[in-house]
Design a protein around this motif. Structure first.
Motif, PDB file in Angstrom:
ATOM      1  N   LEU A   8       0.829  -1.208   0.000  1.00  0.00           N
ATOM      2  CA  LEU A   8       0.000   0.000   0.000  1.00  0.00           C
ATOM      3  C   LEU A   8       0.863   1.258   0.000  1.00  0.00           C
ATOM      4  O   LEU A   8       0.502   2.255  -0.631  1.00  0.00           O
ATOM      5  CB  LEU A   8      -0.970  -0.001   1.181  1.00  0.00           C
ATOM      6  N   ASP A   9       1.995   1.215   0.695  1.00  0.00           N
ATOM      7  CA  ASP A   9       2.925   2.353   0.651  1.00  0.00           C
ATOM      8  C   ASP A   9       3.396   2.600  -0.781  1.00  0.00           C
ATOM      9  O   ASP A   9       3.452   3.742  -1.238  1.00  0.00           O
ATOM     10  CB  ASP A   9       4.145   2.104   1.539  1.00  0.00           C
ATOM     11  N   ALA A  10       3.737   1.530  -1.473  1.00  0.00           N
ATOM     12  CA  ALA A  10       4.199   1.661  -2.858  1.00  0.00           C
ATOM     13  C   ALA A  10       3.085   2.210  -3.745  1.00  0.00           C
ATOM     14  O   ALA A  10       3.320   3.091  -4.586  1.00  0.00           O
ATOM     15  CB  ALA A  10       4.679   0.309  -3.384  1.00  0.00           C
ATOM     16  N   LEU A  11       1.864   1.714  -3.549  1.00  0.00           N
ATOM     17  CA  LEU A  11       0.730   2.230  -4.327  1.00  0.00           C
ATOM     18  C   LEU A  11       0.481   3.707  -4.038  1.00  0.00           C
ATOM     19  O   LEU A  11       0.181   4.483  -4.951  1.00  0.00           O
ATOM     20  CB  LEU A  11      -0.539   1.426  -4.024  1.00  0.00           C
ATOM     21  N   ALA A  12       0.581   4.086  -2.780  1.00  0.00           N
ATOM     22  CA  ALA A  12       0.359   5.486  -2.406  1.00  0.00           C
ATOM     23  C   ALA A  12       1.403   6.395  -3.065  1.00  0.00           C
ATOM     24  O   ALA A  12       1.071   7.497  -3.527  1.00  0.00           O
ATOM     25  CB  ALA A  12       0.390   5.649  -0.889  1.00  0.00           C
ATOM     26  N   MET A  13       2.645   5.930  -3.136  1.00  0.00           N
ATOM     27  CA  MET A  13       3.689   6.735  -3.785  1.00  0.00           C
ATOM     28  C   MET A  13       3.420   6.863  -5.281  1.00  0.00           C
ATOM     29  O   MET A  13       3.589   7.946  -5.855  1.00  0.00           O
ATOM     30  CB  MET A  13       5.072   6.129  -3.529  1.00  0.00           C
ATOM     31  N   LEU A  14       2.992   5.779  -5.905  1.00  0.00           N
ATOM     32  CA  LEU A  14       2.651   5.846  -7.332  1.00  0.00           C
ATOM     33  C   LEU A  14       1.479   6.795  -7.569  1.00  0.00           C
ATOM     34  O   LEU A  14       1.467   7.573  -8.525  1.00  0.00           O
ATOM     35  CB  LEU A  14       2.310   4.452  -7.868  1.00  0.00           C
ATOM     36  N   GLN A  15       0.504   6.742  -6.673  1.00  0.00           N
ATOM     37  CA  GLN A  15      -0.658   7.621  -6.802  1.00  0.00           C
ATOM     38  C   GLN A  15      -0.261   9.074  -6.603  1.00  0.00           C
ATOM     39  O   GLN A  15      -0.741   9.966  -7.306  1.00  0.00           O
ATOM     40  CB  GLN A  15      -1.737   7.199  -5.802  1.00  0.00           C
TER      41      GLN A  15
ATOM     42  N   ASP B 273       2.607  10.350  -7.314  1.00  0.00           N
ATOM     43  CA  ASP B 273       3.288  10.759  -8.551  1.00  0.00           C
ATOM     44  C   ASP B 273       2.282  11.090  -9.653  1.00  0.00           C
ATOM     45  O   ASP B 273       2.459  12.055 -10.397  1.00  0.00           O
ATOM     46  CB  ASP B 273       4.238   9.658  -9.035  1.00  0.00           C
ATOM     47  N   LYS B 274       1.230  10.287  -9.729  1.00  0.00           N
ATOM     48  CA  LYS B 274       0.183  10.542 -10.724  1.00  0.00           C
ATOM     49  C   LYS B 274      -0.489  11.887 -10.454  1.00  0.00           C
ATOM     50  O   LYS B 274      -0.730  12.672 -11.370  1.00  0.00           O
ATOM     51  CB  LYS B 274      -0.845   9.404 -10.668  1.00  0.00           C
ATOM     52  N   MET B 275      -0.756  12.161  -9.192  1.00  0.00           N
ATOM     53  CA  MET B 275      -1.355  13.442  -8.817  1.00  0.00           C
ATOM     54  C   MET B 275      -0.422  14.600  -9.160  1.00  0.00           C
ATOM     55  O   MET B 275      -0.867  15.646  -9.632  1.00  0.00           O
ATOM     56  CB  MET B 275      -1.678  13.455  -7.321  1.00  0.00           C
ATOM     57  N   LEU B 276       0.873  14.405  -8.910  1.00  0.00           N
ATOM     58  CA  LEU B 276       1.835  15.466  -9.205  1.00  0.00           C
ATOM     59  C   LEU B 276       1.870  15.758 -10.707  1.00  0.00           C
ATOM     60  O   LEU B 276       1.935  16.925 -11.108  1.00  0.00           O
ATOM     61  CB  LEU B 276       3.228  15.088  -8.697  1.00  0.00           C
ATOM     62  N   ASN B 277       1.810  14.728 -11.529  1.00  0.00           N
ATOM     63  CA  ASN B 277       1.794  14.941 -12.980  1.00  0.00           C
ATOM     64  C   ASN B 277       0.578  15.749 -13.418  1.00  0.00           C
ATOM     65  O   ASN B 277       0.688  16.649 -14.253  1.00  0.00           O
ATOM     66  CB  ASN B 277       1.849  13.606 -13.721  1.00  0.00           C
ATOM     67  N   ILE B 278      -0.573  15.442 -12.851  1.00  0.00           N
ATOM     68  CA  ILE B 278      -1.785  16.206 -13.175  1.00  0.00           C
ATOM     69  C   ILE B 278      -1.619  17.650 -12.700  1.00  0.00           C
ATOM     70  O   ILE B 278      -1.921  18.592 -13.432  1.00  0.00           O
ATOM     71  CB  ILE B 278      -3.028  15.559 -12.538  1.00  0.00           C
TER      72      ILE B 278
END
Length: 91
Positions: free
Chosen positions: A14-21, A23-28
């Motif tokens: 879940l930590d890894a998923l949260a970091m990926l998410q 990053d996705k938010m930062l790109n937006i």
């Protein structure tokens, strides 16, 4: 693998998923505010166009769900540790 190890592996995922998410938010966010940084994502109300972005808000909701699931698993791990009197595994 015991229960604590299983829960900790799930928390790690879940930590890894949260970091990926995040990053996705930062790109937006960068597509709207090019100079925005990671820490700014925790206070999007400072950026009116992020507040209005349905794409950003959707991804933010997903991140919050991931973090809620992580909190629930950590609480369950603590309950199991207390009930079983196992040695506590640090996170």
């Amino acid at each position: 693998m015991n229960k604590n190890e299983t829960l900790l592996a799930a928390v790690s995922s879940l930590d890894a998923l949260a970091m990926l998410q995040q990053d996705k938010m930062l790109n937006i966010a960068k597509s709207i505010y090019p100079n925005i940084v990671q820490d700014d994502l925790w206070q999007p109300f400072d950026f009116p166009l992020l507040e209005e972005s349905v794409y950003f808000r959707h991804e933010e909701g997903i991140r919050e769900g991931i973090l809620s699931a992580k909190s629930a698993l950590l609480a369950l791990k603590n309950e199991i540790t207390e009930l079983c009197c196992d040695t506590e595994v640090s996170v």
